[in-house]
Write an enzyme that holds these catalytic residues in place. Structure first.
Site, PDB file in Angstrom:
ATOM      1  N   SER A 205       0.845  -1.203   0.000  1.00 32.10           N
ATOM      2  CA  SER A 205       0.000   0.000   0.000  1.00 32.10           C
ATOM      3  C   SER A 205       0.876   1.246   0.000  1.00 32.10           C
ATOM      4  O   SER A 205       1.955   1.267   0.591  1.00 32.10           O
ATOM      5  CB  SER A 205      -0.952  -0.014   1.195  1.00 32.10           C
ATOM      6  OG  SER A 205      -0.236   0.163   2.396  1.00 32.10           O
ATOM      7  N   MET A 206       0.384   2.277  -0.676  1.00 34.35           N
ATOM      8  CA  MET A 206       1.190   3.489  -0.865  1.00 34.35           C
ATOM      9  C   MET A 206       0.354   4.740  -0.651  1.00 34.35           C
ATOM     10  O   MET A 206       0.481   5.711  -1.421  1.00 34.35           O
ATOM     11  CB  MET A 206       1.771   3.474  -2.285  1.00 34.35           C
ATOM     12  CG  MET A 206       2.569   2.207  -2.597  1.00 34.35           C
ATOM     13  SD  MET A 206       3.053   2.117  -4.335  1.00 34.35           S
ATOM     14  CE  MET A 206       1.452   2.034  -5.112  1.00 34.35           C
ATOM     15  N   GLY A 207      -0.496   4.727   0.357  1.00 33.01           N
ATOM     16  CA  GLY A 207      -1.306   5.904   0.645  1.00 33.01           C
ATOM     17  C   GLY A 207      -2.123   6.337  -0.560  1.00 33.01           C
ATOM     18  O   GLY A 207      -2.743   5.499  -1.225  1.00 33.01           O
TER      19      GLY A 207
ATOM     20  N   GLY B 232      -4.872   1.246   6.354  1.00 37.47           N
ATOM     21  CA  GLY B 232      -4.233  -0.039   6.064  1.00 37.47           C
ATOM     22  C   GLY B 232      -5.024  -1.206   6.647  1.00 37.47           C
ATOM     23  O   GLY B 232      -5.153  -2.267   6.020  1.00 37.47           O
ATOM     24  N   ASP B 233      -5.571  -1.019   7.835  1.00 46.52           N
ATOM     25  CA  ASP B 233      -6.352  -2.090   8.478  1.00 46.52           C
ATOM     26  C   ASP B 233      -7.640  -2.350   7.691  1.00 46.52           C
ATOM     27  O   ASP B 233      -8.069  -3.500   7.531  1.00 46.52           O
ATOM     28  CB  ASP B 233      -6.690  -1.713   9.925  1.00 46.52           C
ATOM     29  CG  ASP B 233      -5.445  -1.324  10.707  1.00 46.52           C
ATOM     30  OD1 ASP B 233      -4.369  -1.876  10.417  1.00 46.52           O
ATOM     31  OD2 ASP B 233      -5.544  -0.468  11.607  1.00 46.52           O
TER      32      ASP B 233
HETATM   33  N1  LIG Z   1      -4.988  10.122   0.728  1.00 43.73           N
HETATM   34  C1  LIG Z   1      -5.427   8.980   0.188  1.00 43.73           C
HETATM   35  N2  LIG Z   1      -6.116   8.987  -0.979  1.00 43.73           N
HETATM   36  C2  LIG Z   1      -6.572   7.861  -1.536  1.00 43.73           C
HETATM   37  N3  LIG Z   1      -6.399   6.624  -0.988  1.00 43.73           N
HETATM   38  C3  LIG Z   1      -5.720   6.537   0.164  1.00 43.73           C
HETATM   39  C4  LIG Z   1      -5.198   7.698   0.831  1.00 43.73           C
HETATM   40  N4  LIG Z   1      -4.586   7.298   1.980  1.00 43.73           N
HETATM   41  C5  LIG Z   1      -4.739   5.944   2.038  1.00 43.73           C
HETATM   42  N5  LIG Z   1      -5.415   5.483   0.964  1.00 43.73           N
HETATM   43  C6  LIG Z   1      -5.822   4.097   0.687  1.00 43.73           C
HETATM   44  O1  LIG Z   1      -5.549   3.322   1.840  1.00 43.73           O
HETATM   45  C7  LIG Z   1      -4.593   2.299   1.528  1.00 43.73           C
HETATM   46  C8  LIG Z   1      -3.728   2.061   2.751  1.00 43.73           C
HETATM   47  O2  LIG Z   1      -3.086   3.272   3.100  1.00 43.73           O
HETATM   48  P1  LIG Z   1      -1.569   3.320   3.612  1.00 43.73           P
HETATM   49  O3  LIG Z   1      -0.669   2.865   2.512  1.00 43.73           O
HETATM   50  O4  LIG Z   1      -1.365   4.678   4.165  1.00 43.73           O
HETATM   51  O5  LIG Z   1      -1.615   2.215   4.735  1.00 43.73           O
HETATM   52  P2  LIG Z   1      -0.753   2.027   6.062  1.00 43.73           P
HETATM   53  O6  LIG Z   1       0.485   2.885   6.006  1.00 43.73           O
HETATM   54  O7  LIG Z   1      -0.592   0.588   6.260  1.00 43.73           O
HETATM   55  O8  LIG Z   1      -1.761   2.616   7.149  1.00 43.73           O
HETATM   56  P3  LIG Z   1      -2.034   2.182   8.662  1.00 43.73           P
HETATM   57  O9  LIG Z   1      -1.645   3.395   9.435  1.00 43.73           O
HETATM   58  O10 LIG Z   1      -3.472   1.900   8.723  1.00 43.73           O
HETATM   59  O11 LIG Z   1      -1.172   0.993   8.961  1.00 43.73           O
HETATM   60  C9  LIG Z   1      -3.886   2.803   0.278  1.00 43.73           C
HETATM   61  O12 LIG Z   1      -3.320   1.763  -0.475  1.00 43.73           O
HETATM   62  C10 LIG Z   1      -5.030   3.481  -0.455  1.00 43.73           C
HETATM   63  O13 LIG Z   1      -5.867   2.535  -1.087  1.00 43.73           O
HETATM   64 MG   LIG Z   2      -0.122  -0.407   8.043  1.00 41.27          MG
END
Ligand SMILES: Nc1ncnc2c1ncn2[C@@H]1O[C@H](COP(=O)(O)OP(=O)(O)OP(=O)(O)O)[C@@H](O)[C@H]1O
Ligand SMILES: [Mg+2]
Length: 316
Positions: free
Chosen positions: A227-229, A258-259
């Site tokens: 995942s990439m935000g 992410g969850d």
């Molecule tokens: N600003 C955003 N716009 C669109 N989609 C987003 C955004 N932020 C997160 N997402 C969605 O959420 C998914 C997971 O986000 P992220 O990669 O930040 O997870 P994480 O770092 O594991 O987060 P966590 O803090 O829950 O562990 C992304 O792959 C995307 O689908």
């Molecule tokens: Mg995470």
């Protein structure tokens, strides 16, 4: 398939209670008046169980919970219909206090220490999870490892369940993730920073990310979700490599995206969706929770609408 085979067991070794207090013009060394406050039980596996409940899937939550302050968790589990199979540990689950100052737009964090799990607790945990594997197939192990447990705890769990027909989805980072790779989890969901740390190099661009994911498949991991935000996520498994992304209609809180992605992906598999369908549902859940206050998914109709807007493309 029996009900218990469809019930997802979530494992949270290091849950937390998030206590947020709003204090305009918060001043250290003075008496401060709290304007509003909230207490939210959390921890990555607990969050996944909660999102699965919102999706209409049964879940059972286990892991380690301090017996002194278990009440917020018990209330959440009752409200969401989540079976509580946490091992109770003497002491208190860690509390993270967030002091939000709306006047100065500042946040002050005060993080209490968590439980210190000893050998007896560790053995009880392993025994409990082994017993659950007789009836259950899907396990989500998520989050960090508390003091007192070895960094290899997830590897140990994976090895313990190897004989059972278990599908273990792992969302963790650092040494616990690195150690667990050797025991071939069914799926992992590192974010891009966690993946870079795991492979020990910067991953610039699609080819580098996919190369790293494929190396992990070669080591026996069943599926790698990176995942990439706001840049979406890659879903890489043998024979399928997808990118999925959606624009967030609004962002109220990024906590738990992410969850929600893990919960959506597992729900997709439970529903028998193909890789595209799983990527779409996982992305819809992650984007959907961004627009909700706290750890919630939007109502079914809105979730479907977000799902229709997810762009899924095959990548080489
Ligand atoms: N600003 C955003 N716009 C669109 N989609 C987003 C955004 N932020 C997160 N997402 C969605 O959420 C998914 C997971 O986000 P992220 O990669 O930040 O997870 P994480 O770092 O594991 O987060 P966590 O803090 O829950 O562990 C992304 O792959 C995307 O689908
Ligand atoms: Mg995470």
């Amino acid at each position: 398939m029996s009900d218990s085979a469809q019930t997802v067991v979530t494992v949270t070794l290091n849950p937390a209670i998030d206590q947020t207090a709003s204090i305009p013009n918060f001043t250290a060394g003075a008496v401060n008046r709290v304007e509003s406050a909230s207490t939210e039980p959390g921890g990555k596996g607990v969050n996944v169980a909660s999102f699965l409940a919102d999706l209409g899937h049964a879940s059972l939550a286990t892991g380690l919970l301090g017996s002194d302050n278990a009440e917020p968790f018990q209330t959440l589990f009752e409200r969401k219909g989540i079976a509580d199979r946490f091992v109770r540990v003497p002491g208190a689950t860690r509390v993270n206090v967030k002091i939000v100052d709306p006047a100065r737009d500042e946040v002050t964090d005060v993080n209490f220490p968590g439980l210190d799990a000893g050998q007896a607790v560790y053995e009880e945990l392993l025994t409990r999870i082994e017993a659950l594997s007789h009836e259950h197939r899907w396990f989500v192990c998520a989050g960090s490892v508390p003091r007192g447990l070895p960094a290899g705890v997830y590897r140990e769990l994976l090895e313990q369940l190897r004989g059972a027909d278990a599908r273990i989805v792992l969302d963790t980072s650092g040494a616990p993730l690195r150690e667990a790779i050797a025991a071939a989890p069914f799926a992992i969901k590192p974010n891009i920073e966690e993946l870079q740390e795991l492979v020990g190099r910067t991953l610039d661009g699609e080819a580098a990310i996919l190369g790293a994911a494929r190396d992990l498949l070669a080591q026996g991991v069943g599926c790698v979700v990176v995942s990439m935000g706001e840049r979406g996520a890659y879903f890489v498994e043998p024979g399928d490599c997808l990118h999925a992304q959606a624009r967030a209609p609004r962002v109220l809180s990024t906590v738990g995206a992410g969850d929600a992605m893990v919960a959506g992906w597992v729900a997709g598999r439970l529903r028998g969706l193909d890789p595209q369908g799983c990527a779409r549902l996982a992305t819809a859940c992650s984007v959907g929770t961004l627009g909700q206050p706290g750890l919630k998914l939007p109502p079914q109709q809105e979730l479907e609408r977000i799902g229709e807007g997810v762009a899924v493309r095959a990548v080489a």
